[in-house]
Design an enzyme around this catalytic site. Structure first.
Site, PDB file in Angstrom:
ATOM      1  N   MET A  30       0.845  -1.192   0.000  1.00 41.84           N
ATOM      2  CA  MET A  30       0.000   0.000   0.000  1.00 41.84           C
ATOM      3  C   MET A  30       0.887   1.251   0.000  1.00 41.84           C
ATOM      4  SD  MET A  30      -3.473  -0.862   1.977  1.00 41.84           S
ATOM      5  CE  MET A  30      -2.915  -0.599   3.635  1.00 41.84           C
ATOM      6  N   LEU A  33       6.645   3.022   1.493  1.00 40.22           N
ATOM      7  CA  LEU A  33       7.544   1.863   1.595  1.00 40.22           C
ATOM      8  C   LEU A  33       8.726   2.119   2.532  1.00 40.22           C
ATOM      9  CD1 LEU A  33       7.563   0.880  -2.184  1.00 40.22           C
ATOM     10  CD2 LEU A  33       6.016   0.108  -0.377  1.00 40.22           C
ATOM     11  N   HIS A  34       9.148   1.052   3.201  1.00 42.40           N
ATOM     12  CA  HIS A  34      10.275   1.124   4.123  1.00 42.40           C
ATOM     13  C   HIS A  34      11.137  -0.120   3.916  1.00 42.40           C
ATOM     14  CE1 HIS A  34       7.914  -1.789   6.346  1.00 42.40           C
ATOM     15  NE2 HIS A  34       6.903  -0.931   6.385  1.00 42.40           N
ATOM     16  N   GLY A  36      11.279  -2.858   5.343  1.00 41.29           N
ATOM     17  CA  GLY A  36      10.534  -4.125   5.364  1.00 41.29           C
ATOM     18  C   GLY A  36      10.077  -4.486   3.962  1.00 41.29           C
ATOM     19  N   HIS A  37       9.472  -3.516   3.273  1.00 41.57           N
ATOM     20  CA  HIS A  37       9.042  -3.761   1.888  1.00 41.57           C
ATOM     21  C   HIS A  37      10.252  -4.037   0.996  1.00 41.57           C
ATOM     22  CE1 HIS A  37       5.707  -1.008   3.329  1.00 41.57           C
ATOM     23  NE2 HIS A  37       5.013  -2.037   2.890  1.00 41.57           N
ATOM     24  N   GLY A 147       5.001  -9.789   4.154  1.00 43.65           N
ATOM     25  CA  GLY A 147       5.797  -9.650   5.369  1.00 43.65           C
ATOM     26  C   GLY A 147       5.129 -10.352   6.543  1.00 43.65           C
ATOM     27  N   LYS A 149       5.165  -9.576   9.498  1.00 44.17           N
ATOM     28  CA  LYS A 149       4.604  -8.696  10.535  1.00 44.17           C
ATOM     29  C   LYS A 149       3.084  -8.881  10.585  1.00 44.17           C
ATOM     30  CE  LYS A 149       3.780  -4.152  10.317  1.00 44.17           C
ATOM     31  NZ  LYS A 149       2.456  -4.012  10.920  1.00 44.17           N
ATOM     32  N   SER A 185       6.836  -0.412  10.043  1.00 41.14           N
ATOM     33  CA  SER A 185       5.475  -0.323   9.527  1.00 41.14           C
ATOM     34  C   SER A 185       5.290   1.050   8.910  1.00 41.14           C
ATOM     35  CB  SER A 185       4.486  -0.504  10.685  1.00 41.14           C
ATOM     36  OG  SER A 185       3.221  -0.008  10.325  1.00 41.14           O
ATOM     37  N   SER A 186       4.472   1.114   7.858  1.00 41.64           N
ATOM     38  CA  SER A 186       4.195   2.415   7.230  1.00 41.64           C
ATOM     39  C   SER A 186       3.544   3.344   8.244  1.00 41.64           C
ATOM     40  CB  SER A 186       3.263   2.226   6.041  1.00 41.64           C
ATOM     41  OG  SER A 186       3.805   1.271   5.176  1.00 41.64           O
TER      42      SER A 186
HETATM   43  O1  PAF Z   1      -0.191  -5.597   3.810  1.00 45.37           O
HETATM   44  C1  PAF Z   1      -0.589  -4.690   3.060  1.00 45.37           C
HETATM   45  O2  PAF Z   1       0.099  -3.699   2.823  1.00 45.37           O
HETATM   46  C2  PAF Z   1      -1.951  -4.820   2.405  1.00 45.37           C
HETATM   47  O3  PAF Z   1      -2.868  -5.412   3.259  1.00 45.37           O
HETATM   48  C3  PAF Z   1      -1.924  -5.526   1.042  1.00 45.37           C
HETATM   49  C4  PAF Z   1      -1.483  -6.980   1.179  1.00 45.37           C
HETATM   50  C5  PAF Z   1      -0.974  -4.801   0.109  1.00 45.37           C
HETATM   51  C6  PAF Z   1      -3.307  -5.515   0.423  1.00 45.37           C
HETATM   52  O4  PAF Z   1      -3.778  -4.218   0.205  1.00 45.37           O
END
Ligand code: PAF
Length: 284
Positions: A30, A33-34, A36-37, A147, A149, A185-186
């Site tokens: 979503m 991004l950090h 973790g992503h 992730g 988390k 976390s975002s």
């Molecule tokens: O974990 C997230 O960021 C969201 O729930 C996801 C998996 C991208 C779905 O919108």
């Protein structure tokens, strides 16, 4: 790296990749991004020929309008980070592109989707399944990266994939933490400095409970963790559930399962910001 906003444009590009026999990895996000992503993308880049990262704040998974409105968004910053970790394609659709008509599909996989987050955020996992299934149909990845988390989210996505017979491997990637232990976390960017300062107490209590659990029952450990966190001004536990890591059902005794996980959600600060985390007491 190419950025697409339209499903058809992304699919044209992926059609060519698929025809060339390339494997496709998908990292659904979503945005905001950090590291973790970044770790999910790096793993996908290692394991696939092509990596697609979706950046879409999915309205159907928010049960709180303010939460949706305040969710951090910065596609330019996201793209900068994604370039550095080797993503090939960014898919950043509009809400209208993803949902040309309202999604009326209902997904429920009890108890996995109905306990914990499912009970406290009605409709949340339904929305997650709506968007993730769409992304799987659009991208048709060989593997998709999530992730750890969001421990329960992975279990729900796996249940959905099984139920819909979608041919994709769900890859679970380890939680990434700040130096002080706070799970990345975002939502951390929404914490005011005083809130950010107390947030690491969540993981400290969880970590401390591993030792505590060696000499105490499940119920005592539960209460100890809740007390530790609630005693910090500005933190309030919404729920702490000690569950079987596969069924997500509450565990009464440590001996009842060989995969025991403590899942927690805590409200932090005045706004408040909802933070989730978990700890593994026993793992197969
Ligand atoms: O974990 C997230 O960021 C969201 O729930 C996801 C998996 C991208 C779905 O919108």
């Amino acid at each position: 790296m190419k950025v697409f906003h339209k499903i058809a444009d992304l699919q044209n590009e992926l059609f060519t990749a698929r025809k060339e026999g390339k494997s496709i990895g998908l990292v659904p996000t979503m945005g905001a991004l950090h590291e973790g992503h970044a770790s999910l993308v790096e793993q996908s880049v290692k394991e696939n020929d092509v990596t697609v990262v979706s950046v879409f704040v999915n309205p159907t998974q928010f049960n709180d309008k303010n939460d949706l409105k305040n969710y951090p968004r910065d596609l330019d910053a996201d793209c900068k980070l994604l370039e550095t970790v080797g993503a090939d394609y960014v898919f950043a659709p509009s809400v209208e592109e993803m949902y040309p008509t309202p999604d009326t599909r209902q997904f429920e996989f009890p108890p996995i989707s109905t306990v914990m987050e499912g009970a406290h955020r009605p409709g949340h996992f339904n929305g997650v399944c709506q968007v993730v299934s769409r992304l799987f149909y659009i991208v048709r990845p060989v593997r998709s990266y999530f992730g750890e988390k969001d421990f329960q989210q992975i279990a729900v996505v796996k249940a959905m994939v099984r139920a819909l017979s979608i041919k994709v491997e769900i890859v679970e990637c380890p939680i990434v933490r700040e130096d002080d232990g706070l799970a990345k976390s975002s939502r951390n960017t929404l914490l005011a400095p005083d809130e950010r300062a107390i947030a690491p107490n969540i993981y400290q209590a969880l970590k401390g409970s591993i030792d505590y659990a060696k000499k105490h029952s499940v119920a005592e450990t539960h209460d100890w963790v809740v007390e530790q966190i609630n005693s910090v001004e500005g933190l309030e536990v919404e729920y702490f559930s000690i569950v079987d890591g596969n069924t997500l059902l509450d565990v009464e005794f440590w001996e009842s399962s060989n995969y025991v996980v403590g899942c927690i959600t805590v409200y932090c600060g005045k706004t408040p910001i909802r933070l989730i985390d978990h700890i593994k007491y026993k793992e197969v």
